[in-house]
Write a protein that holds these residues in place. Structure first.
Motif, PDB file in Angstrom:
ATOM      1  N   HIS A  24       0.988  -1.004   0.242  1.00 53.24           N
ATOM      2  CA  HIS A  24       0.220  -0.011   0.175  1.00 53.24           C
ATOM      3  C   HIS A  24       0.702   1.241   0.747  1.00 53.24           C
ATOM      4  CE1 HIS A  24      -3.183   3.387   1.278  1.00 53.24           C
ATOM      5  NE2 HIS A  24      -3.740   2.057   0.947  1.00 53.24           N
ATOM      6  N   TYR A  26       1.051   3.371   1.639  1.00 50.13           N
ATOM      7  CA  TYR A  26       0.817   3.682   3.549  1.00 50.13           C
ATOM      8  C   TYR A  26       2.424   3.101   3.898  1.00 50.13           C
ATOM      9  CZ  TYR A  26      -3.186   7.195   3.785  1.00 50.13           C
ATOM     10  OH  TYR A  26      -4.265   7.394   3.487  1.00 50.13           O
ATOM     11  N   ASP A  40      -3.181   1.997  -4.336  1.00 49.62           N
ATOM     12  CA  ASP A  40      -4.444   2.358  -3.059  1.00 49.62           C
ATOM     13  C   ASP A  40      -5.153   0.488  -2.817  1.00 49.62           C
ATOM     14  OD1 ASP A  40      -5.898   2.221  -6.057  1.00 49.62           O
ATOM     15  OD2 ASP A  40      -6.742   4.403  -5.402  1.00 49.62           O
ATOM     16  N   SER A  41      -5.974   1.005  -2.248  1.00 46.44           N
ATOM     17  CA  SER A  41      -7.254  -0.402  -2.112  1.00 46.44           C
ATOM     18  C   SER A  41      -7.699  -1.163  -2.701  1.00 46.44           C
ATOM     19  CB  SER A  41      -7.875   0.078  -0.881  1.00 46.44           C
ATOM     20  OG  SER A  41      -7.578   0.933   0.095  1.00 46.44           O
ATOM     21  N   ASN A 114     -12.590  -0.466   4.269  1.00 50.39           N
ATOM     22  CA  ASN A 114     -12.212  -0.549   5.594  1.00 50.39           C
ATOM     23  C   ASN A 114     -12.698  -1.293   6.801  1.00 50.39           C
ATOM     24  OD1 ASN A 114     -11.015   1.674   3.671  1.00 50.39           O
ATOM     25  ND2 ASN A 114      -9.664   2.074   5.417  1.00 50.39           N
ATOM     26  N   SER A 129     -12.246   4.814  -1.871  1.00 51.17           N
ATOM     27  CA  SER A 129     -12.266   6.121  -1.299  1.00 51.17           C
ATOM     28  C   SER A 129     -11.694   6.499  -3.103  1.00 51.17           C
ATOM     29  CB  SER A 129     -10.736   5.701  -0.927  1.00 51.17           C
ATOM     30  OG  SER A 129      -9.273   6.287  -0.856  1.00 51.17           O
ATOM     31  N   HIS A 198      -6.655  13.289   1.709  1.00 47.99           N
ATOM     32  CA  HIS A 198      -7.601  12.344   1.488  1.00 47.99           C
ATOM     33  C   HIS A 198      -9.167  12.803   1.700  1.00 47.99           C
ATOM     34  CE1 HIS A 198      -8.516   7.791   2.065  1.00 47.99           C
ATOM     35  NE2 HIS A 198      -7.629   7.630   1.370  1.00 47.99           N
ATOM     36  N   GLU A 200     -10.841  10.895   4.433  1.00 46.33           N
ATOM     37  CA  GLU A 200     -10.859  10.657   5.850  1.00 46.33           C
ATOM     38  C   GLU A 200     -10.580  11.017   7.070  1.00 46.33           C
ATOM     39  OE1 GLU A 200      -8.655   6.841   6.406  1.00 46.33           O
ATOM     40  OE2 GLU A 200      -9.217   5.392   4.709  1.00 46.33           O
ATOM     41  N   THR A 215      -5.056   7.669  -2.615  1.00 50.53           N
ATOM     42  CA  THR A 215      -3.479   7.794  -1.960  1.00 50.53           C
ATOM     43  C   THR A 215      -3.147   7.903  -3.633  1.00 50.53           C
ATOM     44  OG1 THR A 215      -3.316   5.329  -1.429  1.00 50.53           O
ATOM     45  CG2 THR A 215      -3.227   6.682  -0.146  1.00 50.53           C
TER      46      THR A 215
HETATM   47  P1  13P Z   1      -6.790   4.627   0.005  1.00 46.59           P
HETATM   48  O1  13P Z   1      -7.770   3.423  -0.113  1.00 46.59           O
HETATM   49  O2  13P Z   1      -7.271   5.503  -0.288  1.00 46.59           O
HETATM   50  O3  13P Z   1      -5.156   4.306  -0.070  1.00 46.59           O
HETATM   51  O4  13P Z   1      -6.965   4.701   1.112  1.00 46.59           O
HETATM   52  C1  13P Z   1      -6.427   2.930   2.285  1.00 46.59           C
HETATM   53  C2  13P Z   1      -6.467   4.048   3.770  1.00 46.59           C
HETATM   54  O5  13P Z   1      -6.662   2.736   4.501  1.00 46.59           O
HETATM   55  C3  13P Z   1      -6.721   5.172   4.344  1.00 46.59           C
HETATM   56  O6  13P Z   1      -6.581   5.204   5.042  1.00 46.59           O
END
Ligand code: 13P
Ligand code: SF4
Length: 303
Positions: A24, A26, A40-41, A114, A129, A198, A200, A215
């Motif tokens: 990922h 992050y 990203d996810s 999530n 996202s 983002h 979130e 992301t």
């Molecule tokens: P993304 O899908 O944008 O990568 O975000 C995942 C996530 O856990 C952000 O905190």
């Protein structure tokens, strides 16, 4: 062993196991550097579903490894640290969702990715996202929707689509550390900078932003923009790629406190050990996976 030796060992083990390494955006810089794919996810879920491999080493958090297991039940999914969870995902249980459904019998359940596999099994459709707006737009205009668990994502999607949702009070503790005053201070210091955030982040932070993106969306937007200065309102893991991909541009983190401790639990050593021992494995039992699969596959198909 030093890092070079660990990376050599990982390369050898990957070949032996027919494994790919997904990371990922992050993840630690050194983990992203050796990944076969970063993303990203949504992007990583899509790769997990179709990649030609027997084993996926998922460098991310638990719900991401579970999603990979739901989408690719024939593959072995390794999560190098079994304690790499997502506090937001832990803020809602399957029992909570069942209660919401009882309270709102006509409503459809839309879950942010999530969430645990148990929660996804109670869900009609998932989103990330990057495709939340499109997922909501794909649903009938008069459909009542329970949108869980992120109150900030739900609020942002509601504002963008004009749809009202039944929400849950979940949030990401890492993004909650980014305060509107941090963003405003960076804007005052760098008046020409574009703010990329983002979803979130809190509504007050998103109100101060120019673009709200996943992301990978943040990475792409910075690359394609003619602007040269950016304020980044998300977890700090994206900063390394942003700087490496855009040598002529300057990036300011909105907050130096936006670190996700769970994402940082994955290290090179743990990746090596996981491939040596073929553990810790994340495998969603087929009965549960079958219940969750439709919602996750609908998510992967949109956007
Ligand atoms: P993304 O899908 O944008 O990568 O975000 C995942 C996530 O856990 C952000 O905190
Ligand atoms: Fe969960 Fe937030 Fe970490 Fe993403 S950044 S994995 S939402 S705690």
């Amino acid at each position: 062993m030093n890092d070079t030796e660990i990376i050599e060992k990982i390369t050898t083990l990957k070949k032996q196991r027919r494994a790919v390494l997904l990371a990922h955006n992050y993840q630690r810089d050194e983990v992203q550097a050796i990944a076969d794919h970063t993303g990203d996810s949504l992007g990583l879920s899509r790769i997990a579903a179709k990649v030609d491999a027997d084993v996926i080493v998922f460098c991310g958090v638990h719900f991401m490894a579970e999603s990979a297991s739901i989408l690719a039940p024939e593959k072995t999914i390794l999560l190098p640290d079994p304690n790499a969870g997502c506090p937001m995902a832990d803020m809602i249980t399957a029992a909570d969702v069942r209660e919401l459904k009882q309270q709102h019998p006509g409503a459809l359940v839309l879950a942010y990715v999530n969430t645990s596999a148990e929660v996804k099994a109670e869900t009609d459709i998932c989103c990330t996202s990057s495709n939340a707006l499109k997922v909501v737009e794909s649903l009938p205009a008069d459909q009542e929707i329970i949108f869980i668990p992120d109150k900030y994502l739900a609020h942002w999607v509601s504002r963008k689509t004009g749809r009202a949702f039944i929400t849950w009070q979940g949030y990401c503790p890492t993004h909650a550390k980014i305060l509107p005053e941090d963003v405003q201070a960076q804007k005052d210091a760098h008046p020409g900078a574009v703010v990329l955030a983002h979803p979130e982040c809190s509504a007050a932070v998103l109100d101060l932003s120019d673009e709200v993106l996943s992301t990978t969306g943040i990475l792409n937007s910075a690359k394609n923009s003619s602007a040269t200065e950016f304020i980044i309102a998300t977890e700090l893991g994206v900063m390394c790629s942003l700087r490496a991909d855009n040598p002529g541009k300057t990036f300011y983190p909105a907050s130096r406190h936006a670190l996700c401790p769970n994402m940082k639990k994955i290290t090179l050593e743990k990746i090596m050990w996981s491939l040596e021992r073929m553990q810790p494995e994340v495998r969603v039992p087929e009965e549960l996976a079958a219940k969750a699969r439709r919602a996750v596959e609908r998510m992967v198909a949109i956007g």
